[in-house]
Design an enzyme around this catalytic site. Structure first.
Site, PDB file in Angstrom:
ATOM      1  N   CYS A   1      35.248  61.950  72.826  1.00  0.00           N
ATOM      2  CA  CYS A   1      34.400  62.019  71.846  1.00  0.00           C
ATOM      3  C   CYS A   1      33.763  60.800  71.483  1.00  0.00           C
ATOM      4  CB  CYS A   1      34.895  62.700  70.634  1.00  0.00           C
ATOM      5  SG  CYS A   1      33.405  62.752  69.411  1.00  0.00           S
ATOM      6  N   VAL A   2      32.493  60.741  72.215  1.00  0.00           N
ATOM      7  CA  VAL A   2      31.516  59.437  71.886  1.00  0.00           C
ATOM      8  C   VAL A   2      30.429  59.917  71.236  1.00  0.00           C
ATOM      9  CG1 VAL A   2      30.615  57.448  73.384  1.00  0.00           C
ATOM     10  CG2 VAL A   2      32.176  58.951  74.497  1.00  0.00           C
ATOM     11  N   ILE A   3      30.313  59.073  70.043  1.00  0.00           N
ATOM     12  CA  ILE A   3      29.345  59.342  69.153  1.00  0.00           C
ATOM     13  C   ILE A   3      28.409  58.196  69.133  1.00  0.00           C
ATOM     14  CG2 ILE A   3      28.755  59.820  66.708  1.00  0.00           C
ATOM     15  CD1 ILE A   3      31.670  61.051  66.426  1.00  0.00           C
TER      16      ILE A   3
ATOM     17  N   HIS B   1      26.000  50.873  73.599  1.00  0.00           N
ATOM     18  CA  HIS B   1      27.333  51.028  73.998  1.00  0.00           C
ATOM     19  C   HIS B   1      27.662  52.340  74.623  1.00  0.00           C
ATOM     20  CE1 HIS B   1      29.894  47.741  73.209  1.00  0.00           C
ATOM     21  NE2 HIS B   1      30.862  48.214  73.872  1.00  0.00           N
TER      22      HIS B   1
ATOM     23  N   PHE C   1      35.567  67.499  82.739  1.00  0.00           N
ATOM     24  CA  PHE C   1      35.028  66.465  81.815  1.00  0.00           C
ATOM     25  C   PHE C   1      34.721  67.155  80.416  1.00  0.00           C
ATOM     26  CE2 PHE C   1      30.935  64.776  80.127  1.00  0.00           C
ATOM     27  CZ  PHE C   1      31.103  63.417  80.318  1.00  0.00           C
TER      28      PHE C   1
HETATM   29  N1  RBF Z   1      35.476  55.480  72.582  1.00  0.00           N
HETATM   30  C1  RBF Z   1      35.290  56.640  72.327  1.00  0.00           C
HETATM   31  O1  RBF Z   1      35.906  57.655  72.954  1.00  0.00           O
HETATM   32  N2  RBF Z   1      34.178  57.184  71.414  1.00  0.00           N
HETATM   33  C2  RBF Z   1      33.280  56.073  70.848  1.00  0.00           C
HETATM   34  O2  RBF Z   1      32.400  56.784  70.303  1.00  0.00           O
HETATM   35  C3  RBF Z   1      33.733  54.905  71.214  1.00  0.00           C
HETATM   36  N3  RBF Z   1      32.585  54.103  70.544  1.00  0.00           N
HETATM   37  C4  RBF Z   1      32.956  52.716  70.861  1.00  0.00           C
HETATM   38  C5  RBF Z   1      31.804  51.924  70.506  1.00  0.00           C
HETATM   39  C6  RBF Z   1      31.866  50.323  70.633  1.00  0.00           C
HETATM   40  C7  RBF Z   1      30.798  49.544  70.207  1.00  0.00           C
HETATM   41  C8  RBF Z   1      33.190  50.010  71.435  1.00  0.00           C
HETATM   42  C9  RBF Z   1      33.318  48.362  71.713  1.00  0.00           C
HETATM   43  C10 RBF Z   1      33.790  50.874  71.680  1.00  0.00           C
HETATM   44  C11 RBF Z   1      33.844  52.379  71.847  1.00  0.00           C
HETATM   45  N4  RBF Z   1      34.841  53.125  72.292  1.00  0.00           N
HETATM   46  C12 RBF Z   1      34.607  54.506  71.934  1.00  0.00           C
HETATM   47  C13 RBF Z   1      35.992  52.845  72.835  1.00  0.00           C
HETATM   48  C14 RBF Z   1      35.813  52.897  74.457  1.00  0.00           C
HETATM   49  O3  RBF Z   1      35.918  53.881  74.913  1.00  0.00           O
HETATM   50  C15 RBF Z   1      37.122  51.946  75.054  1.00  0.00           C
HETATM   51  O4  RBF Z   1      38.428  52.322  74.434  1.00  0.00           O
HETATM   52  C16 RBF Z   1      36.909  50.288  74.610  1.00  0.00           C
HETATM   53  O5  RBF Z   1      35.664  49.735  75.044  1.00  0.00           O
HETATM   54  C17 RBF Z   1      37.813  49.459  75.418  1.00  0.00           C
HETATM   55  O6  RBF Z   1      37.786  49.745  76.844  1.00  0.00           O
END
Ligand code: RBF
Length: 156
Positions: free
Chosen positions: A86-88, A94, A119
């Protein structure tokens, strides 16, 4: 339910009691990804997949899903992989980098191993939108990801 996966819902054309599934789960936003996992797990069980044939693999964030999926797909006995994340969207770009990388990374694993890799990653503007798709009013996208890989195994 729109789309091709509706035909899988609840039952499958093929035997699934000898198929093995890996579910790769991102720990970021774990309230949401945990609900997606429940949806995927219950969908597989309902279709007749054995409990011992469902392997869970946790990874830190969605960006790590493609590698986690690759580790699972390279295991001969694994028939299909379901990626859940889940990416918010936050205040910085980012979101776009992560979503692009994850979508393309997961597609590569599909093609490299010739196995279905779903996916099941929510890419939303708000936490509310994510909740609605993780067992809320818009269903559970984890469940749909499970139906999708089953549908692909049926097509093979
Ligand atoms: N990972 C997620 O699965 N969902 C997110 O919403 C998410 N937001 C992130 C926002 C920032 C600013 C950063 C640095 C990382 C975020 N990540 C998120 C983590 C990313 O998937 C990963 O684990 C890291 O970037 C380390 O490789």
């Amino acid at each position: 339910m729109a789309g091709i996966i509706s035909s899988v819902k609840g039952n499958s054309k093929i035997r699934l009691d000898n198929k093995r599934f890996a579910i790769v789960v991102a720990e970021w936003n774990e309230e949401i990804t945990g609900a997606l996992y429940e949806g995927a797990y219950q969908a597989l069980r309902q279709l007749g997949v054995k409990e011992k044939h469902i392997i869970r693999k946790d990874v830190p964030g969605s960006y790590e899903l493609p590698l986690g999926a690759q580790w699972m797909a390279e295991q001969k006995e694994v028939d299909a992989v379901i990626c859940l994340g889940c990416v918010i969207k936050g205040d910085t770009p980012h979101f776009d980098y992560i979503c692009q990388a994850v979508a393309q990374g997961i597609m590569k694993v599909n093609l490299r191993f010739g196995k279905p890799v779903a996916f099941g990653v929510l890419t939303t503007l708000t936490r509310q939108q994510a909740l609605e798709r993780a067992g809320g009013k818009l269903g559970n996208k984890g469940e749909e990801a499970a139906w999708t890989v089953v549908k692909m195994l049926e097509q093979r």
